[in-house]
Design an enzyme around this catalytic site. Structure first.
Site, short mmCIF file in Angstrom:
data_model
loop_
_atom_site.label_atom_id
_atom_site.label_comp_id
_atom_site.label_asym_id
_atom_site.label_seq_id
_atom_site.Cartn_x
_atom_site.Cartn_y
_atom_site.Cartn_z
N HIS A 152 -36.86 26.95 9.00
CA HIS A 152 -35.84 27.67 8.24
C HIS A 152 -36.09 27.57 6.72
O HIS A 152 -37.22 27.45 6.32
CB HIS A 152 -34.44 27.18 8.64
CG HIS A 152 -34.24 27.23 10.13
ND1 HIS A 152 -33.80 28.35 10.78
CD2 HIS A 152 -34.48 26.30 11.10
CE1 HIS A 152 -33.76 28.11 12.08
NE2 HIS A 152 -34.16 26.87 12.31
N GLU A 201 -29.86 21.98 8.66
CA GLU A 201 -31.19 21.83 9.28
C GLU A 201 -32.32 22.01 8.26
O GLU A 201 -33.28 21.25 8.25
CB GLU A 201 -31.36 22.84 10.42
CG GLU A 201 -32.72 22.77 11.08
CD GLU A 201 -32.92 23.79 12.20
OE1 GLU A 201 -32.00 24.61 12.43
OE2 GLU A 201 -33.98 23.77 12.83
N HIS A 247 -37.98 21.14 13.50
CA HIS A 247 -36.65 21.75 13.59
C HIS A 247 -35.59 20.73 14.04
O HIS A 247 -35.92 19.64 14.52
CB HIS A 247 -36.66 22.91 14.59
CG HIS A 247 -37.37 24.11 14.08
ND1 HIS A 247 -36.73 25.25 13.66
CD2 HIS A 247 -38.70 24.35 13.91
CE1 HIS A 247 -37.61 26.13 13.25
NE2 HIS A 247 -38.82 25.61 13.40
N GLU A 262 -37.96 19.71 18.17
CA GLU A 262 -36.51 19.67 17.93
C GLU A 262 -36.13 18.20 17.92
O GLU A 262 -36.12 17.53 18.94
CB GLU A 262 -35.76 20.41 19.05
CG GLU A 262 -36.00 21.90 19.08
CD GLU A 262 -35.29 22.66 17.97
OE1 GLU A 262 -34.61 22.02 17.15
OE2 GLU A 262 -35.44 23.89 17.92
#
Lengths: 187, 533
Positions: free
Chosen positions: B358, B372, B425, B496
């Site tokens: 992101h 995040e 992430h 993740e």
């Protein structure tokens, strides 16, 4: 005032009340009637398009609304039959119903239009949909829309757009191409 | 006005009921097993991905539990901690998942059974003898076998990921015998001289060794026969399998073949137990022989063992370095191809691309003021700094709060011919605190991506303090996969770290040293993938 006049007045009040409630119902449903492409909209077309539908709830087609639930690692959907309010476009309404079950999707986000061309449905969202998602939230959003759209005749795939423009992703998943719908029975 | 309000309430009531139903926990009765204890088919429930138990069951395990407000205080295994409670369907429950996390135990679902195991974190030979340390109590079981003499120690309720730096004599074998049992085998003529040790459950097991047991035998040969668990239901196999043979062995990998008695309909299922240990499972089959032996002169395979879980033939392969795998069948022949990754060697001089997820306009997941995009950048910068110290050439897809497109990120890795591409992430899920854990994704069934994911995730799980959800194909959550993995042509994974809207994951991820801890683990995972460790 005679009885006849009082009856006429009462009928008038009931008629006004009925039309008002119909309008209120459409407003409360947060649905976007008349999904015309944004580029072709005029000032008059932007006004609320409130219609009084002469069909009863039973006469209008029901759609299946879904609510996400994780069973272990797997994303599943609880299903419920509902009748879209009078005068709203059923596909957009049903996707909007799904958005309201997602905590990560802002309340202001909604479907601007749903159009189908050559078996590909284009679901156009308002800009608020681009709120930032983790992968599992994005999976829930995208796969839910693909599942919702599978119930509409002729829809084989879905293209995601925001305010009329093609998007790359909602954060992680590749959405550059139309995505095949997911069968309700598989979820 | 009153009428309109009533109408609104009438209109909203079904939604309120739905919303209430959606947020209510759903209890699903399950079986639960705590290490060596007999599984309990009552008093345990699944809620989402978590397991909750009654305080009554905890007391049966000799846990000291007491209610403190909305939490349950637990004293066990020398630890004191609190876990969330849940009142649902007339039951008062406490989170076993959280308790396992506090204890550093391994907790996993196996169908409708929730298993909590001791993580065996140390195996070493000390002056006192063999020492084995586990995060929670495990139960040793000893037995001897002859021709040749072997001494076998099973640890019921233990899970062993063989440490890379394990320093024990070469004639000792360590590994996982079945999902609930870790095993050490001493294949040595002096084994018979070893006295039987204590059999009480323990977190620290010490077995005195005679001096001769530390001396190499002239020749280590023979067969180790696995002990079949008496509790496993035996299903008659529909085919028998010969022992694996090396059909091809070269610098790029090894091809193993297994002959079956009948034609095979589908290839076997293969999974990593660790980056250097593979488990091959063939349903309704059995090996002709139950053995554990070295693989002769294979360049890449150390040893293998055959066993059964009652319904499937199980082949465990120990490799000399982390290898990618693929499997196929040809008539009645099973081919298992083990491949050295295309990127091998040391980090020095290699290009590594790190992608902080992101950024800029896209904040990614967010919860309780934590974003995040900020966490991923911090972790990525730590990874960059550590990698740079090894001589690797590091390219960041972003080093500030900006948003490169996803295709541009993958293109950076492709254009630079990176040895490895790692996208970092943080996850989020619809319902707060409903799911906890970290996972690493690979694209579809790409063997090298899968190996890289295994190498990195297994290292992160050791240090993150966040439950390990393992490695996942991105196909499992979405048909076209993650954009950065799909568009990348080099070995690539997407990590993740944990769920930002789970309070425990978030608490870990916002600790000061979290970024450094997991960054070291990521770098170590890359080194294991490259064969440097």
């Amino acid at each position: 005032m005679g009885t006849k006049n009082r009856n006429a007045l009462a009928l008038g009040i009931i008629a006004i009340g009925t039309v008002s409630l119909a309008g209120l119902g459409i407003y409360a449903s947060n649905s976007k009637a008349n999904p015309a492409p944004k580029t072709e909209q005029t000032a008059s077309q932007n006004k609320p398009d409130i219609k009084v539908d002469v069909q009863s709830d039973d006469e209008r087609d029901q759609t299946t609304t879904i609510t996400p639930e994780f069973v272990g690692d797997d994303l599943k959907f609880n299903k419920e039959k509902k009748t879209p309010p009078a005068g709203v476009e059923p596909m957009a309404w049903t996707v909007d119903q799904y958005l309201r079950t997602l905590n990560a999707v802002p309340k202001e986000a909604h479907v601007l239009s749903c159009t189908v061309d050559n078996s590909i449905a284009t679901v156009d969202f308002s800009k608020e949909i681009e709120a930032g998602y983790g992968s599992t939230d994005e999976q829930t959003l995208v796969n839910g829309v693909l599942t919702v759209m599978s119930q509409f005749n002729g829809v084989q795939a879905v293209k995601f757009t925001v305010e009329g423009k093609a998007i790359e992703t909602f954060g992680n998943i590749d959405l550059t191409e139309p995505q095949r719908v997911l069968k309700m029975s598989d979820n | 006005m009153t009428s309109v309000m009533k109408r609104w309430i009438a209109c909203l009531a079904p939604w309120m009921v739905l919303a209430s139903a959606a947020t209510a926990a759903k209890l699903e009765p399950v079986s639960v097993q705590l290490t060596y204890n007999t599984p309990s088919a009552t008093e345990a429930y699944r809620v989402g991905d978590q397991c909750y138990i009654t305080p009554k069951l905890a007391k049966e395990w000799d846990w000291n539990v007491s209610i403190l407000g909305q939490e349950m205080q637990i004293a066990t295994e020398g630890r004191l901690f609190r876990v969330p409670t849940l009142r649902e369907e007339g039951k008062f429950l406490m989170s076993l998942t959280e308790a396992a996390r506090y204890l550093g135990a391994i907790a996993e679902w196996d169908g409708n059974t929730y298993r909590v195991l001791g993580r065996i974190r140390n195996v070493e030979i000390t002056s006192a003898g063999l020492q084995v340390d586990s995060t929670i109590k495990i139960k040793p079981r000893f037995f001897r076998l002859a021709s040749p003499d072997r001494y076998i120690i099973d640890f019921l309720g233990g899970r062993m990921d063989v440490p890379d730096d394990l320093e024990i004599p070469a004639w000792w074998r360590v590994g996982q015998y079945d999902p609930n049992t870790a095993r050490i085998v001493l294949e040595h003529p002096a084994a018979v001289a070893i006295p039987a040790g204590k059999v009480e459950q323990t977190r620290q097991f010490i077995l005195p060794l005679p001096a001769i047991a530390r001396t190499a035998p002239d020749k280590v040969t023979g067969i180790i026969t696995p002990v079949v668990d008496a509790n496993v239901k035996v299903v008659p196999p529909s085919m028998t399998l010969a022992l694996p043979e090396v059909a091809n062995d070269h610098n790029g990998g090894t091809l193993l073949t297994i002959k079956a008695s009948t034609k095979l309909e589908q290839p076997p299922a293969i999974q990593y137990i660790s980056p250097t240990q593979l488990q091959v499972s063939m349903p309704k089959a059995a090996f002709k022989e139950m053995v554990s032996q070295n693989m002769g002169d294979s360049r890449w395979v150390n040893s293998f063992s055959t066993s059964t879980d009652g319904a499937n033939a199980i082949l465990t392969i120990q490799t000399k370095r982390a290898l990618a795998f693929s499997a196929s069948t040809n008539g009645n022949l099973i081919n298992i191809r083990l491949t050295v990754p295309s990127s091998s060697g040391t980090l020095n001089g290699k290009v590594i691309v790190i992608d902080p997820g992101h950024g800029g306009k896209d904040g990614g997941a967010h919860s309780n003021g934590v974003s995040e995009k900020n966490l991923t950048l911090k972790i990525s910068q730590e990874v960059r700094d550590i990698l740079s110290g090894t001589g690797a050439s590091v390219i960041m897809t972003r080093d500030t709060d900006v948003y490169p497109s996803l295709t541009a990120r993958a293109q950076i890795a492709n254009d630079s011919k990176a040895a490895v591409f790692v996208s970092i992430h943080i996850n989020s899920i619809n319902k707060d605190n409903s799911r906890s854990g970290g996972m690493t994704f690979y694209h579809m069934q790409d063997p090298e991506d899968r190996l890289l994911a295994e190498c990195i995730q297994s290292e992160i799980a050791k240090v993150s303090g966040i439950p390990d959800l393992g490695t996942w194909s991105d196909r499992r959550i979405y048909q076209s996969g993650f954009s950065v993995l799909r568009n990348s042509t080099v070995p690539s994974v997407l990590i993740e770290m944990g769920f930002i809207n789970h309070k425990n994951d978030r608490a870990q991820m916002t600790q000061k040293d979290f970024a450094n801890r997991v960054a070291k683990a990521i770098v170590k995972g890359i080194q294991i993938f490259l064969g440097e460790q």
